[in-house]
Design a protein around this motif. Sequence first.
Motif, PDB file in Angstrom:
ATOM      1  N   ARG A  18      -1.578   3.489 -28.192  1.00  0.00           N
ATOM      2  CA  ARG A  18      -2.362   4.671 -27.809  1.00  0.00           C
ATOM      3  C   ARG A  18      -3.181   5.185 -29.000  1.00  0.00           C
ATOM      4  O   ARG A  18      -4.341   5.551 -28.858  1.00  0.00           O
ATOM      5  N   THR A  21      -6.060   2.679 -29.808  1.00  0.00           N
ATOM      6  CA  THR A  21      -7.103   2.792 -28.795  1.00  0.00           C
ATOM      7  C   THR A  21      -7.903   4.067 -28.981  1.00  0.00           C
ATOM      8  O   THR A  21      -9.124   4.070 -28.816  1.00  0.00           O
ATOM      9  N   ALA A  65     -10.745  11.307 -23.857  1.00  0.00           N
ATOM     10  CA  ALA A  65     -10.791  10.690 -22.532  1.00  0.00           C
ATOM     11  C   ALA A  65      -9.973   9.396 -22.496  1.00  0.00           C
ATOM     12  O   ALA A  65      -9.233   9.144 -21.541  1.00  0.00           O
ATOM     13  N   CYS A  66     -10.079   8.590 -23.534  1.00  0.00           N
ATOM     14  CA  CYS A  66      -9.357   7.317 -23.573  1.00  0.00           C
ATOM     15  C   CYS A  66      -7.850   7.548 -23.659  1.00  0.00           C
ATOM     16  O   CYS A  66      -7.075   6.908 -22.949  1.00  0.00           O
ATOM     17  N   ARG A  67      -7.431   8.479 -24.503  1.00  0.00           N
ATOM     18  CA  ARG A  67      -5.998   8.763 -24.624  1.00  0.00           C
ATOM     19  C   ARG A  67      -5.431   9.345 -23.339  1.00  0.00           C
ATOM     20  O   ARG A  67      -4.318   8.990 -22.941  1.00  0.00           O
ATOM     21  N   SER A  68      -6.165  10.224 -22.687  1.00  0.00           N
ATOM     22  CA  SER A  68      -5.655  10.797 -21.443  1.00  0.00           C
ATOM     23  C   SER A  68      -5.597   9.743 -20.345  1.00  0.00           C
ATOM     24  O   SER A  68      -4.676   9.732 -19.533  1.00  0.00           O
ATOM     25  N   TRP A  69      -6.546   8.818 -20.326  1.00  0.00           N
ATOM     26  CA  TRP A  69      -6.542   7.745 -19.344  1.00  0.00           C
ATOM     27  C   TRP A  69      -5.336   6.826 -19.567  1.00  0.00           C
ATOM     28  O   TRP A  69      -4.656   6.439 -18.618  1.00  0.00           O
ATOM     29  N   ILE A  70      -5.060   6.485 -20.822  1.00  0.00           N
ATOM     30  CA  ILE A  70      -3.921   5.628 -21.128  1.00  0.00           C
ATOM     31  C   ILE A  70      -2.614   6.322 -20.753  1.00  0.00           C
ATOM     32  O   ILE A  70      -1.714   5.708 -20.174  1.00  0.00           O
ATOM     33  N   THR A  71      -2.508   7.597 -21.062  1.00  0.00           N
ATOM     34  CA  THR A  71      -1.293   8.339 -20.723  1.00  0.00           C
ATOM     35  C   THR A  71      -1.099   8.420 -19.220  1.00  0.00           C
ATOM     36  O   THR A  71       0.004   8.237 -18.713  1.00  0.00           O
ATOM     37  N   ARG A  72      -2.178   8.673 -18.491  1.00  0.00           N
ATOM     38  CA  ARG A  72      -2.089   8.786 -17.033  1.00  0.00           C
ATOM     39  C   ARG A  72      -1.687   7.463 -16.402  1.00  0.00           C
ATOM     40  O   ARG A  72      -0.835   7.420 -15.514  1.00  0.00           O
ATOM     41  N   THR A  73      -2.262   6.351 -16.860  1.00  0.00           N
ATOM     42  CA  THR A  73      -1.912   5.058 -16.280  1.00  0.00           C
ATOM     43  C   THR A  73      -0.488   4.650 -16.652  1.00  0.00           C
ATOM     44  O   THR A  73       0.180   3.979 -15.877  1.00  0.00           O
ATOM     45  N   GLU A  76       1.821   6.484 -14.262  1.00  0.00           N
ATOM     46  CA  GLU A  76       1.732   5.976 -12.896  1.00  0.00           C
ATOM     47  C   GLU A  76       2.391   4.611 -12.743  1.00  0.00           C
ATOM     48  O   GLU A  76       2.802   4.236 -11.657  1.00  0.00           O
TER      49      GLU A  76
END
Length: 81
Positions: A18, A21, A65-73, A76
Amino acid sequence: MIAHQQGPDSGQAWKTRRRRTGITAFLTGLVVTLAFFAFFPGLPHVIDWGAILVSLAVGGLAQWACRSWITRTAKEKPEHM
């Protein structure tokens, strides 16, 4: 005695991925924005303090945005044992 499972998705490996990235996203946003201000036709082709500050802001936004996307995926994704 093993407290947690070692593997590609262990806590430390996930944090490292994370972080890397996020750094890559920041640098990409910074360089792309600076390149836009430097080479886009019609602009004065001068990198001033405004362009540098905007580039830093875009880099920070890309990192967030990239960190929040990685955390969200990661949240999930179902964990298999």
